[in-house]
Scaffold this motif. Structure first.
Motif, PDB file in Angstrom:
ATOM      1  N   THR A 138     -29.612  26.317   1.601  1.00 42.09           N
ATOM      2  CA  THR A 138     -29.779  27.132   1.076  1.00 42.09           C
ATOM      3  C   THR A 138     -30.781  27.635  -0.128  1.00 42.09           C
ATOM      4  OG1 THR A 138     -27.635  27.390  -0.734  1.00 42.09           O
ATOM      5  CG2 THR A 138     -27.133  28.073   0.948  1.00 42.09           C
ATOM      6  N   ILE A 177     -32.593  36.628  -1.057  1.00 43.83           N
ATOM      7  CA  ILE A 177     -32.686  35.264  -0.308  1.00 43.83           C
ATOM      8  C   ILE A 177     -32.100  34.177  -1.051  1.00 43.83           C
ATOM      9  CG2 ILE A 177     -35.182  36.228   0.213  1.00 43.83           C
ATOM     10  CD1 ILE A 177     -36.474  34.584  -1.979  1.00 43.83           C
ATOM     11  N   ARG A 229     -29.330  32.624   0.742  1.00 40.74           N
ATOM     12  CA  ARG A 229     -29.795  32.605   2.822  1.00 40.74           C
ATOM     13  C   ARG A 229     -30.237  31.311   3.216  1.00 40.74           C
ATOM     14  NH1 ARG A 229     -31.067  37.489   5.067  1.00 40.74           N
ATOM     15  NH2 ARG A 229     -31.369  38.628   4.308  1.00 40.74           N
ATOM     16  N   GLU A 289     -34.184  31.439   7.152  1.00 35.81           N
ATOM     17  CA  GLU A 289     -34.718  32.496   6.892  1.00 35.81           C
ATOM     18  C   GLU A 289     -35.012  33.363   5.589  1.00 35.81           C
ATOM     19  OE1 GLU A 289     -33.117  34.470   9.649  1.00 35.81           O
ATOM     20  OE2 GLU A 289     -32.968  32.286  10.562  1.00 35.81           O
ATOM     21  N   LYS A 322     -28.271  32.459  10.159  1.00 36.33           N
ATOM     22  CA  LYS A 322     -28.158  33.743  10.189  1.00 36.33           C
ATOM     23  C   LYS A 322     -27.777  34.793   9.442  1.00 36.33           C
ATOM     24  CE  LYS A 322     -32.115  37.072  11.647  1.00 36.33           C
ATOM     25  NZ  LYS A 322     -32.984  37.719  13.162  1.00 36.33           N
TER      26      LYS A 322
END
Length: 598
Positions: free
Chosen positions: A240, A294, A297, A301, A491
């Motif tokens: 991440t 973000i 994520r 991605e 995703k």
């Protein structure tokens, strides 16, 4: 009041405690801060607040002290013997021992006054007569939504490496104080030696000093767990964005900062040095909407999202060129500053993402393949060969040591393999690191040699020694290992293992999942008892009366674990708050074991 607002307001309690210390001398005063304490103190209070409490000037602790004249002087330092001795020497140089000025010099020690400090001042004849000591531990600092840290430096080293129990009462006191704000949960689970000791100290504190009279707790349950119970979650390479930021930039008190690029092109082994971009931004979802989007994520991605945001900015610029005069005026008044801030945030994150790729990209796929083999318990010889390869190719004392620990707690290594690696490691990074391997044994990363001739002190506590059979049996029993990681959707994740590319689910997530889904207590006990000392306390609080958990990790928590807990919150609709002494990465653990005991 909503529990999130209560957590963000904890700093008001810290301010009240600090104000009481500063009011010990009502006159104007100087405040001299140890450099490492400045950033966490900024989370507690600002310069304006300090000036409102009589602080006239603020200095960084340096080798030479400023001229104090008649002004009262407050030092604020962490509980470090070298720093404390330095401060005492500075004060002694300006004190008339025969006729000291009372109530002039004060030393605020965070988080605990060590016995040595009082003993030293007694021997020098300075205690109370010339120097007043104050203990101060701020309440947990709110870094991001439902993320709290105590910012106690080197706690893992002190507690798990050196087995110095000085800070354990500090951790229990914090829990006791939080109880007066959010109440005492009726369901408590503790896992690990120190977690159980902390709970006993907490009970004693409640018995001796009283406890909250809040009838209902804001948290349905409390989980306290030692870092040693799940080393894998801190050793595996995360996927991440926020976790990778911490790997590359060493995020400090929730701020990712790199102020200047190094001019160095090659390291000591003539390997090219990867330069990191200059950035400075807080990892706070409230302050930075781009980061909020973000942070959790999967990294592949992140660049796509940032690219789309950049295109939006360009379209905004083009549309603003066709605005009429009134529209331009309204745009400047309402949107321009927001757009500027957003542009700055996007630029910061693009630079950070580029640095992550440059720093880790050359070995990320190989690393992930090897870590996948380790978690699936396959290709042990290939894994060890890769370990010896990065020992030479990566001139980094943490990278290879971290992988050694991961292999050792899972697939295990023979004495000859460990000794072979030890010899090569010391040749690569110097024999000054010889004590490191004793530290690894103490922490339970590697097994003690079969016939040890070491004359080093015996350990106070024996942490569970992870071996391949136990690790895989326990991890599969708790369903931490994913059988088909390639099927995990990175995703749009629905499985917490996505934080490690679909390989592994952090233990705290599985424990939280069992509690929130009301798994029978006997089943929870059966699954967790093989890991270490377990306490389950149920005062008619299970199943949880409110779907909320406070998870207290002793020894540091990672951003990958936080992201996994955030996903569990989204899936279950529960609220999970994470509290720890510090947010760490696997490199921080390696830094701790490389430290020579002081």
């Amino acid at each position: 009041m909503d529990v999130s607002k209560k957590l963000t307001s904890l700093q008001e309690i810290s301010k009240a405690q600090l104000s009481k210390i500063l009011s010990a001398n009502p006159n104007t005063k100087y405040l001299i801060l140890e450099p490492e304490i400045i950033r966490p103190l900024e989370k507690v209070c600002g310069v304006k607040w300090l000036k409102g409490n009589g602080v006239e000037k603020i200095f960084k602790l340096d080798s030479t002290a400023p001229t104090f004249s008649a002004t009262a002087v407050y030092y604020m330092i962490y509980a470090n013997t070298k720093v404390f001795t330095k401060v005492v020497d500075q004060i002694r140089s300006q004190v008339d021992i025969e006729n000291p000025v009372r109530n002039k010099f004060h030393i605020i020690v965070v988080p605990q006054i060590l016995h040595y400090f009082e003993q030293l001042l007694e021997e020098l004849g300075l205690l109370h007569s010339a120097i007043t000591l104050h203990r101060f531990q701020w309440m947990p600092l709110h870094l991001d939504t439902n993320v709290l840290t105590l910012e106690i430096p080197n706690l893992f080293n002190n507690l798990f490496v050196c087995q110095n129990l000085t800070y354990l009462p500090v951790l229990s006191r914090i829990l006791w104080q939080i109880g007066f704000v959010v109440g005492k949960p009726t369901f408590i689970l503790t896992l690990g030696n120190y977690s159980n000791s902390l709970l006993k100290q907490y009970d004693m504190m409640c018995e001796d000093n009283g406890e909250t009279d809040k009838f209902d707790s804001d948290f349905g349950g409390l989980v306290i767990i030692d870092r040693t119970m799940d080393y894998a979650s801190s050793l595996l390479t995360p996927g991440t964005y926020s976790a990778l930021l911490n790997e590359v930039y060493n995020v400090n008190v929730g701020v990712c900062e790199n102020t200047e690029e190094s001019d160095q092109q090659y390291d000591s082994k003539c390997n090219p040095v990867t330069k990191k971009k200059i950035i400075n931004f807080p990892l706070d979802s409230v302050q930075d909407s781009v980061y909020a989007d973000i942070k959790n994520r999967y990294f592949t991605e992140v660049t796509t999202v940032l690219s789309n945001l950049t295109k939006q900015l360009k379209s905004e610029k083009l549309s603003s060129e066709d605005m009429a005069l009134d529209e331009i005026k309204r745009y400047v008044q309402t949107q321009l500053q927001v757009t500027k801030t957003r542009k700055k945030n996007i630029t910061n994150h693009l630079n950070a993402a580029e640095s992550i790729i440059q720093k880790l990209g050359h070995r990320y796929e190989n690393q992930r393949e090897v870590e996948g083999n380790i978690i699936k318990n396959s290709n042990k010889s290939r894994n060890f060969s890769y370990l010896e390869e990065i020992l030479v190719t990566e001139n980094d004392p943490y990278t290879s040591l971290r992988l050694l620990c991961l292999i050792s707690i899972t697939q295990t290594l023979s004495d000859s393999e460990i000794q072979s690696f030890r010899r090569k490691y010391l040749q690569q990074f110097g024999y000054k690191n010889g004590y490191t391997f004793h530290n690894l044994v103490t922490c339970g990363f590697i097994s003690e040699p079969a016939q040890s001739t070491s004359k080093l002190p015996t350990k106070i506590l024996k942490f569970p020694k992870f071996n391949s059979k136990n690790f895989y049996t326990n991890a599969k029993n708790i369903k931490q290992i994913i059988n088909e990681p390639e099927k995990v959707n990175l995703k749009y994740p629905t499985c917490a293992s996505y934080v490690f590319g679909g390989l592994y689910i952090p233990l705290i997530v599985q424990i939280a999942g069992m509690i929130l889904s009301a798994t029978p207590l006997d089943d929870i006990k059966l699954k967790l008892e093989p890991l270490g000392p377990l306490t389950l306390r149920n005062d008619r609080g299970f199943p949880l009366q409110s779907r909320s958990l406070l998870i207290y990790v002793i020894g540091g928590v990672t951003y990958a674990e936080i992201a996994a807990c955030n996903l569990l919150e989204t899936i279950t609709g529960a609220k999970i708050c994470i509290l720890s002494d510090k947010i760490i990465s696997g490199n921080d653990l390696m830094r701790s074991v490389l430290k020579f005991p002081s």
